[in-house]
Design a protein around this motif. Sequence first.
Motif, mmCIF file in Angstrom:
data_model
loop_
_atom_site.group_PDB
_atom_site.id
_atom_site.type_symbol
_atom_site.label_atom_id
_atom_site.label_comp_id
_atom_site.label_asym_id
_atom_site.label_seq_id
_atom_site.Cartn_x
_atom_site.Cartn_y
_atom_site.Cartn_z
ATOM 1 N N PRO A 64 13.344 -9.294 3.614
ATOM 2 C CA PRO A 64 14.548 -10.058 3.278
ATOM 3 C C PRO A 64 15.779 -9.184 3.024
ATOM 4 N N SER A 65 15.572 -7.961 2.540
ATOM 5 C CA SER A 65 16.657 -6.988 2.386
ATOM 6 C C SER A 65 16.200 -5.700 3.063
ATOM 7 N N PRO A 66 16.434 -5.574 4.370
ATOM 8 C CA PRO A 66 15.803 -4.497 5.133
ATOM 9 C C PRO A 66 16.443 -3.124 4.993
ATOM 10 N N LYS A 67 17.653 -3.040 4.434
ATOM 11 C CA LYS A 67 18.335 -1.748 4.325
ATOM 12 C C LYS A 67 18.923 -1.546 2.922
ATOM 13 N N PRO A 68 18.083 -1.605 1.890
ATOM 14 C CA PRO A 68 18.603 -1.393 0.537
ATOM 15 C C PRO A 68 19.050 0.046 0.341
#
Length: 277
Positions: A64-68
Amino acid sequence: MKTTTRAGRMCLVLDDKVIDVEGASSGRFPADPLAVFERWTEFAEWGRAATDGPAASEGRAGSPSPKPRQIFAIGLNYREHAREAGLALPESPATFTKFATSLTGPDTQLRLPSEFVDWEAELVVVIGRRAEKTAAEDAWLHVAGLTVGQDFSERVVQAAGPVPQFSLGKSFPGFAPTGPVLLTADEFADPDDLAIECLVNGETVQKARTSSMVFSVAELIARLSAVCPLLPGDLIFTGTPSGVGHSRSPQRYLRAGDEVVTRIEGIGQLRQICVAG
């Protein structure tokens, strides 16, 4: 509100339909998930009112947040897990990181680098609004939503050296699956009390409720943001319940062919199939 990603693009889940955010918003919001998290308050207002849009690309859901920009992880955050490890409860959150290259989606193959890989089911918090020196009572205002995570751990690397190497031992490729969706806090009757479990080959090996955490989601945000800013899209792996393989007698680790399923009430499940490294 429920979001996911497809082919790295931010998507909104409406009942059984997954729509592409950039297309549905006529370009108001971009496809890049991180750019959407940077405008989370505005996006959430739009998303809750959305009723339809172009279907997302075919394929599996991604993280859901692939590039934190930052991934925080918390150790010993369930009392029974600290007890099975033979350690005292921490007075402050035992914090490490999982490096970004370990992040993957919810339905994957897990390549085993050794014979000492363990499972750790976790609730994962996604930040939606910058948090800096945030009080616990305001912490949920900074949360985009919650998702499911697995903190896979290679126990030999984790314990090597004059001091433990938690971040390295937990950051092999594929060791941080998350998903399949992100749910906003208002989707839960009580976001602080969710059933969490892990199954290996259909056998329940971990089962607890997130209300058993030593440090709640709000307290974790307050403690972490007192040291460094939490940025939109950042992840917090909030710790695992008891039942890990390393603490069993005899110890038990994952083998090629094993299926690991991780579930959290209301959010969904991860599924990893183990393969030889």
